[in-house]
Each structure stands twice: as structure tokens, then as C-alpha cells.
Design a protein around this motif. Structure first.
Motif, PDB file in Angstrom:
ATOM      1  N   GLU A 150      -4.251   7.176 -11.186  1.00 30.19           N
ATOM      2  CA  GLU A 150      -3.244   6.838 -10.177  1.00 30.19           C
ATOM      3  C   GLU A 150      -3.823   5.930  -9.111  1.00 30.19           C
ATOM      4  O   GLU A 150      -3.157   4.986  -8.660  1.00 30.19           O
ATOM      5  N   SER A 151      -5.066   6.181  -8.690  1.00 29.49           N
ATOM      6  CA  SER A 151      -5.694   5.325  -7.673  1.00 29.49           C
ATOM      7  C   SER A 151      -5.918   3.913  -8.209  1.00 29.49           C
ATOM      8  O   SER A 151      -5.758   2.927  -7.490  1.00 29.49           O
ATOM      9  N   ILE A 152      -6.279   3.799  -9.503  1.00 32.41           N
ATOM     10  CA  ILE A 152      -6.472   2.479 -10.103  1.00 32.41           C
ATOM     11  C   ILE A 152      -5.155   1.718 -10.152  1.00 32.41           C
ATOM     12  O   ILE A 152      -5.094   0.515  -9.846  1.00 32.41           O
ATOM     13  N   GLU A 153      -4.074   2.411 -10.514  1.00 33.62           N
ATOM     14  CA  GLU A 153      -2.764   1.766 -10.566  1.00 33.62           C
ATOM     15  C   GLU A 153      -2.311   1.339  -9.180  1.00 33.62           C
ATOM     16  O   GLU A 153      -1.707   0.275  -9.006  1.00 33.62           O
TER      17      GLU A 153
ATOM     18  N   GLU B  72      -1.349  -2.491  -7.797  1.00 34.61           N
ATOM     19  CA  GLU B  72      -0.082  -2.848  -7.181  1.00 34.61           C
ATOM     20  C   GLU B  72      -0.275  -3.545  -5.841  1.00 34.61           C
ATOM     21  O   GLU B  72       0.584  -4.320  -5.413  1.00 34.61           O
ATOM     22  N   GLN B  73      -1.392  -3.268  -5.172  1.00 33.34           N
ATOM     23  CA  GLN B  73      -1.648  -3.891  -3.875  1.00 33.34           C
ATOM     24  C   GLN B  73      -2.198  -5.303  -3.994  1.00 33.34           C
ATOM     25  O   GLN B  73      -2.251  -6.032  -3.009  1.00 33.34           O
ATOM     26  N   LEU B  74      -2.630  -5.705  -5.188  1.00 32.72           N
ATOM     27  CA  LEU B  74      -3.147  -7.052  -5.378  1.00 32.72           C
ATOM     28  C   LEU B  74      -2.009  -8.061  -5.288  1.00 32.72           C
ATOM     29  O   LEU B  74      -0.883  -7.783  -5.711  1.00 32.72           O
TER      30      LEU B  74
END
Length: 301
Positions: free
Chosen positions: A240-243, A247-249
Motif C-alpha cells: 500500500e505504501s508503494i502504491e 500515486e504522488q508522482l
């Protein structure tokens, strides 16, 4: 374990995808764990205790992997994503614990690495399997050296067993490496379920059991369910943290209509590729070179 050495050479020759962070840091931890396990832990355990402890722990892992793979479309990676310092520490500790298991039961660092790669870091079984084979090969060399040179405890029967295995391993190990590289990861996972279950059932059928040993094995299985469940949950949170980071990129917007209009197909070596070219425009050489007369100027004359 000699088969691991043969398989490793095949994997390098075939250039199979490996997780090198796991190989390096688990090997370092496994070297220390192997030495400590052979010196201080292995002499204090009986053979039935070693066997039952080993099969119970990895039956718990197989069950946790089975629950995880019930999600057919779960995302996996070829290598550990976004490698950081804390992941290096986790791999080192994994190798250390696996080295102790290897000292006790002859195998451990490979399965410990496999469990952390698949459950926590969500690395594909197609990468984790050959990685564990390479780890086992290196750990076997360390264990044999320590037993023979440091402890001088390798019996003559061990060499006879090795000689018996040679003709089987030199044929079976390369064949298994080739076949396994073409399997889907779910097939490899299915083999783990079957083999770990068969190992547990056969251990209960063969090993002489006492009430204390039965109670201990049941407790190990229960503890294994909880431990590997926690690892699986931590892997879910890590995903979840990787996803969230993805999304913030910043995202690049494409004009799909212009992209389709300028798309061309190129065939090379029997493969079809899609390329994009800028719209063509007319060039007036008279405006670019003083030695020529512009067609626009001629029209005015």
C-alpha cells in the motif's frame, strides 16, 4: 545439498532472474548463524526434535503462502522494490535465522529467504525459487567447511552418501532448473504446498513421538501461523505504501488523438513495433539558402 551447487551453476548459465540483495545479505547473516548453530544449538537437540521443528515451521509457511495466493491478481515484483537500509537489515536477520535452521536441519536459509521475499517483499516465486537455490549452495559450502575443518565431525558415511547422489544430481538438477524456469509462479507455489504437507505427514508417521514432542510441534505450528500471518500483513501494508508513493508522482499527460494520428508501424526481425513521428511540413529552400530563389518570390515576379 550438493544438488544446490549444481543447480546454481545452471541458473547462472541460463541467466535466470535472481534477487542479488537477498543473496548477498542473507549469505552474510547465514554464515554467522551457521557457525553459532553448529557450535551451540545443534548439540543440544535430539534428531526427532530437529525433524519435527523443521517440518512444522515450514508447513506453517506453506499455509500462509496458500492464503496469500488465493488472491489471483495480487501484484508481484521481479526484485525487491525500492531497496532501503531497513530491508538490508531484514535480509541479514533472515539469513542469520536461516543459518541456524541450516545448522540444525541441513536446510533453512533458503526457505527463510523464500518466505520473506514472497510474503513481505512480494517478490515473484519465479525469482525467489532460484534465489533460494543459490543461497543454499553457498550455505552448504560454509556448513561443510565448518563441520570438516573446524569440528572434524564429518563421518565416512557422509562421503558414501555423496557418491550415491552424484549420478542422480548431475542429471536431475539441470533438468529441474530448465523445467522450473518455464513454470508459472502458481505452479511453483503449488509444489511447495504439496511438499511441505507431505513432509509434515511423513514426519508424524516416521519420527518416534512423545506427548511432549507432539505438544511442542502443535505449538510450533500455531506460532508459525501467527508469525507468518504478521509477515503477510506487513507485506500488504508495504504494498500500500508503494502504491501511495506511485500515486504522488507527477503524471505526464499525452494527447491521445495526436498520438494516434502520428503513429506508424515498423516491422523489424519479424516483430511489429509502434513508432511516432512529428507531422511533416514543407520547407522553402529559398528562405534557408541565399544561393536559391524562393518559390514564393518567383510567384510574385
Amino acid at each position: 545439498d550438493w544438488s544446490s551447487d549444481v543447480c546454481s551453476s545452471d541458473l547462472f548459465w541460463m541467466r535466470v532472474q535472481l534477487e542479488w540483495h537477498s543473496i548477498i545479505y542473507c549469505s552474510i547473516g547465514g554464515l554467522i548463524g551457521m557457525a553459532l548453530g553448529l557450535e551451540f544449538i545443534d548439540p543440544n537437540l535430539t534428531p526427532p526434535q530437529k525433524k519435527m521443528g523443521f517440518v512444522c515451521v515450514w508447513f506453517s509457511f506453506a499455509f500462509a503462502l496458500f492464503l496469500l495466493n488465493r488472491y489471483q491478481k495480487r501484484k508481484t515484483f521481479k526484485i525487491i522494490p525500492d531497496f532501503k537500509f531497513w530491508k538490508m537489515v531484514v535480509l541479514f536477520l533472515t539469513g542469520f535465522i536461516g543459518g541456524i535452521f541450516s545448522a540444525i536441519a541441513g536446510s533453512g536459509v533458503d526457505i527463510c529467504s523464500f518466505s520473506i521475499l514472497t510474503l513481505l517483499f512480494r517478490v515473484s516465486e519465479k525469482t525467489a525459487t532460484p534465489t533460494s537455490v543459490v543461497l543454499m549452495a553457498g550455505n552448504t559450502v560454509v556448513g561443510f567447511y565448518w563441520r570438516q575443518v573446524i569440528q572434524q565431525a564429518v563421518s565416512a558415511d557422509a562421503y558414501y552418501y555423496l557418491a550415491v547422489c552424484v549420478p542422480i544430481v548431475v542429471l536431475g538438477a539441470p533438468f529441474g532448473s530448465v523445467i522450473g524456469s518455464h513454470f508459472h509462479r502458481q505452479v511453483l507455489a503449488g509444489l511447495i504446498y504439496v511438499l511441505d504437507t507431505v513432509a509434515l505427514v511423513s514426519a508424524y508417521a516416521i519420527v518416534p513421538l512423545t506427548k511432549a514432542l507432539i505438544g511442542a510441534s502443535v505449538g510450533i505450528i500455531a506460532f508459525g501461523f501467527i508469525f507468518f500471518g504478521i509477515i503477510t500483513y506487513a507485506g500488504h501494508k508495504l504494498m500500500e505504501s508503494i502504491e501511495d508513493e506511485k500515486e504522488q508522482l507527477p503524471k505526464t499527460k499525452w494527447d491521445t488523438s495526436e498520438q494516434k494520428k502520428n503513429e506508424i508501424e515498423v516491422t523489424a526481425n519479424g516483430n511489429m513495433y509502434h513508432m511516432y513521428e512529428k507531422p511533416s511540413r514543407d520547407i522553402d529552400l529559398g528562405q534557408m539558402n541565399n544561393g536559391y530563389i524562393s518559390t514564393h518570390t518567383l510567384n510574385k515576379m
